[in-house]
Structures are given as structure tokens and as C-alpha cells.
Design a protein around this motif. Structure first.
Motif, PDB file in Angstrom:
ATOM      1  N   ALA A  89       0.832  -1.199   0.000  1.00 12.77           N
ATOM      2  CA  ALA A  89       0.000   0.000   0.000  1.00 12.77           C
ATOM      3  C   ALA A  89       0.867   1.250   0.000  1.00 12.77           C
ATOM      4  O   ALA A  89       1.889   1.309   0.676  1.00 12.77           O
ATOM      5  CB  ALA A  89      -0.911   0.005   1.222  1.00 12.77           C
ATOM      6  N   SER A  90       0.430   2.239  -0.757  1.00 10.86           N
ATOM      7  CA  SER A  90       1.105   3.536  -0.755  1.00 10.86           C
ATOM      8  C   SER A  90       0.039   4.622  -0.744  1.00 10.86           C
ATOM      9  O   SER A  90      -1.105   4.398  -1.101  1.00 10.86           O
ATOM     10  CB  SER A  90       2.025   3.681  -1.967  1.00 10.86           C
ATOM     11  OG  SER A  90       1.294   3.580  -3.162  1.00 10.86           O
ATOM     12  N   GLY A  91       0.439   5.822  -0.373  1.00  8.38           N
ATOM     13  CA  GLY A  91      -0.523   6.894  -0.234  1.00  8.38           C
ATOM     14  C   GLY A  91      -0.949   7.035   1.217  1.00  8.38           C
ATOM     15  O   GLY A  91      -0.299   6.518   2.126  1.00  8.38           O
ATOM     16  N   ARG A  92      -2.072   7.703   1.445  1.00  6.06           N
ATOM     17  CA  ARG A  92      -2.515   7.953   2.808  1.00  6.06           C
ATOM     18  C   ARG A  92      -3.161   6.709   3.418  1.00  6.06           C
ATOM     19  O   ARG A  92      -4.115   6.177   2.869  1.00  6.06           O
ATOM     20  CB  ARG A  92      -3.515   9.101   2.837  1.00  6.06           C
ATOM     21  CG  ARG A  92      -2.932  10.425   2.354  1.00  6.06           C
ATOM     22  CD  ARG A  92      -3.944  11.536   2.511  1.00  6.06           C
ATOM     23  NE  ARG A  92      -4.200  11.798   3.931  1.00  6.06           N
ATOM     24  CZ  ARG A  92      -5.116  12.653   4.363  1.00  6.06           C
ATOM     25  NH1 ARG A  92      -5.871  13.297   3.494  1.00  6.06           N
ATOM     26  NH2 ARG A  92      -5.285  12.860   5.653  1.00  6.06           N
ATOM     27  N   THR A  93      -2.607   6.253   4.513  1.00  9.64           N
ATOM     28  CA  THR A  93      -3.213   5.156   5.250  1.00  9.64           C
ATOM     29  C   THR A  93      -3.358   5.578   6.707  1.00  9.64           C
ATOM     30  O   THR A  93      -2.532   6.340   7.208  1.00  9.64           O
ATOM     31  CB  THR A  93      -2.374   3.869   5.170  1.00  9.64           C
ATOM     32  OG1 THR A  93      -1.079   4.126   5.699  1.00  9.64           O
ATOM     33  CG2 THR A  93      -2.235   3.400   3.723  1.00  9.64           C
ATOM     34  N   PHE A  94      -4.374   5.121   7.372  1.00  5.68           N
ATOM     35  CA  PHE A  94      -4.628   5.451   8.756  1.00  5.68           C
ATOM     36  C   PHE A  94      -4.858   4.183   9.551  1.00  5.68           C
ATOM     37  O   PHE A  94      -5.298   3.170   9.020  1.00  5.68           O
ATOM     38  CB  PHE A  94      -5.840   6.372   8.876  1.00  5.68           C
ATOM     39  CG  PHE A  94      -5.648   7.707   8.233  1.00  5.68           C
ATOM     40  CD1 PHE A  94      -6.087   7.932   6.941  1.00  5.68           C
ATOM     41  CD2 PHE A  94      -5.013   8.736   8.905  1.00  5.68           C
ATOM     42  CE1 PHE A  94      -5.902   9.157   6.336  1.00  5.68           C
ATOM     43  CE2 PHE A  94      -4.819   9.970   8.308  1.00  5.68           C
ATOM     44  CZ  PHE A  94      -5.264  10.186   7.011  1.00  5.68           C
ATOM     45  N   SER A  95      -4.550   4.285  10.845  1.00  7.08           N
ATOM     46  CA  SER A  95      -4.645   3.100  11.689  1.00  7.08           C
ATOM     47  C   SER A  95      -6.067   2.558  11.750  1.00  7.08           C
ATOM     48  O   SER A  95      -6.274   1.390  12.048  1.00  7.08           O
ATOM     49  CB  SER A  95      -4.150   3.434  13.102  1.00  7.08           C
ATOM     50  OG  SER A  95      -4.935   4.470  13.673  1.00  7.08           O
ATOM     51  N   SER A  96      -7.057   3.400  11.490  1.00  8.16           N
ATOM     52  CA  SER A  96      -8.445   2.950  11.556  1.00  8.16           C
ATOM     53  C   SER A  96      -8.869   2.159  10.328  1.00  8.16           C
ATOM     54  O   SER A  96      -9.936   1.561  10.306  1.00  8.16           O
ATOM     55  CB  SER A  96      -9.383   4.146  11.724  1.00  8.16           C
ATOM     56  OG  SER A  96      -9.251   5.023  10.610  1.00  8.16           O
ATOM     57  N   TYR A  97      -8.037   2.140   9.328  1.00  8.99           N
ATOM     58  CA  TYR A  97      -8.387   1.429   8.095  1.00  8.99           C
ATOM     59  C   TYR A  97      -8.374  -0.075   8.325  1.00  8.99           C
ATOM     60  O   TYR A  97      -7.640  -0.605   9.157  1.00  8.99           O
ATOM     61  CB  TYR A  97      -7.400   1.742   6.980  1.00  8.99           C
ATOM     62  CG  TYR A  97      -7.536   3.108   6.350  1.00  8.99           C
ATOM     63  CD1 TYR A  97      -8.460   4.042   6.801  1.00  8.99           C
ATOM     64  CD2 TYR A  97      -6.739   3.462   5.282  1.00  8.99           C
ATOM     65  CE1 TYR A  97      -8.572   5.286   6.212  1.00  8.99           C
ATOM     66  CE2 TYR A  97      -6.835   4.704   4.676  1.00  8.99           C
ATOM     67  CZ  TYR A  97      -7.748   5.615   5.160  1.00  8.99           C
ATOM     68  OH  TYR A  97      -7.852   6.836   4.570  1.00  8.99           O
TER      69      TYR A  97
END
Length: 126
Positions: A24-32
Motif C-alpha cells: 500500500a502507498s498513499g494515505r493510510t490510517f490506523s483505523s483502516y
């Protein structure tokens, strides 16, 4: 937007194993939540497994329990699907996807996943 690239598919005999990767690349958040789905020819896309980026909680489809293991490496922004004891019925294109809604409950509905990879073919011969 998150960009996803799957790899690791291939041809394997029944009873064999494969490990799929999803970078994965780009914006990732722990809630995903990250999910794996699969689609066989002539069939609908179906849920395989999912995992939370944070905490590592997991969910599996019944057919995957005991044979498949989903895991993640946060440092590498990569999710894995270890598939053991493969059967010809596991033949499909496997996709990884992101559920960015941040809900506690996992979703097995592909409509709730908003970023998808291009897929990787898994073929299991009898």
C-alpha cells in the motif's frame, strides 16, 4: 487515495501453499481495514479475510478459516495472505482492498471497500 499492488499469485498443485502480498502507498490510517477478496470466472467477488492496520484484529470467511492467514507489516505498509492446503476451488483472481470507513466491525461487502489493487491470479491444479 490509497494505491495497492498485489503480488505472489501463481500456479500450485492442490495441497500446496502460496503467500500473496499487497503493498500500500498513499494515505493510510490506523483505523483502516485491509481486505482480501477473490473472484472466480463466472462468480461474484467474495470476501476472504480482513485485518485492521492498528491492533491486527482479523476476520475470515468460513472457507478460509484454518487454511488462510492474513497478516500485516506496518513498517512495510504491506498486508499478506498466507494460503495453505489449497484446493482447486480456490482458483480465482485475488484482490486486496481498503475499507477507509474506520468502523470497528469488519465488512465482507465489497461495496464498502474504496481502493482496490489490480489483482493477482491464483490457479490450483488438481
Amino acid at each position: 487515495q490509497v494505491q495497492l499492488v498485489e503480488s505472489g499469485g501463481g500456479l500450485v498443485q492442490a495441497g500446496g501453499s502460496l503467500r500473496l502480498s499487497c503493498a500500500a502507498s498513499g494515505r493510510t490510517f490506523s483505523s483502516y481495514a485491509m481486505g482480501w477478496f477473490r473472484q472466480a470466472p463466472g462468480k461474484e467477488r467474495e470476501f476472504v479475510a480482513a485485518i485492521k492496520w492498528s491492533g491486527g484484529r482479523t476476520s475470515y470467511a468460513d472457507f478460509a478459516k484454518g487454511r488462510f492467514t492474513i497478516s500485516r507489516d506496518n513498517a512495510k505498509n504491506t498486508v499478506y495472505l498466507q494460503m495453505n492446503s489449497l484446493k482447486p476451488d480456490d482458483t480465482a483472481v485475488y484482490y486486496c482492498a481498503v475499507d477507509s470507513r474506520g468502523y470497528v466491525v469488519f465488512s465482507a461487502n465489497s461495496a464498502n471497500y474504496d481502493s482496490w489493487g489490480q489483482g493477482t491470479q491464483v490457479t490450483v491444479s488438481a
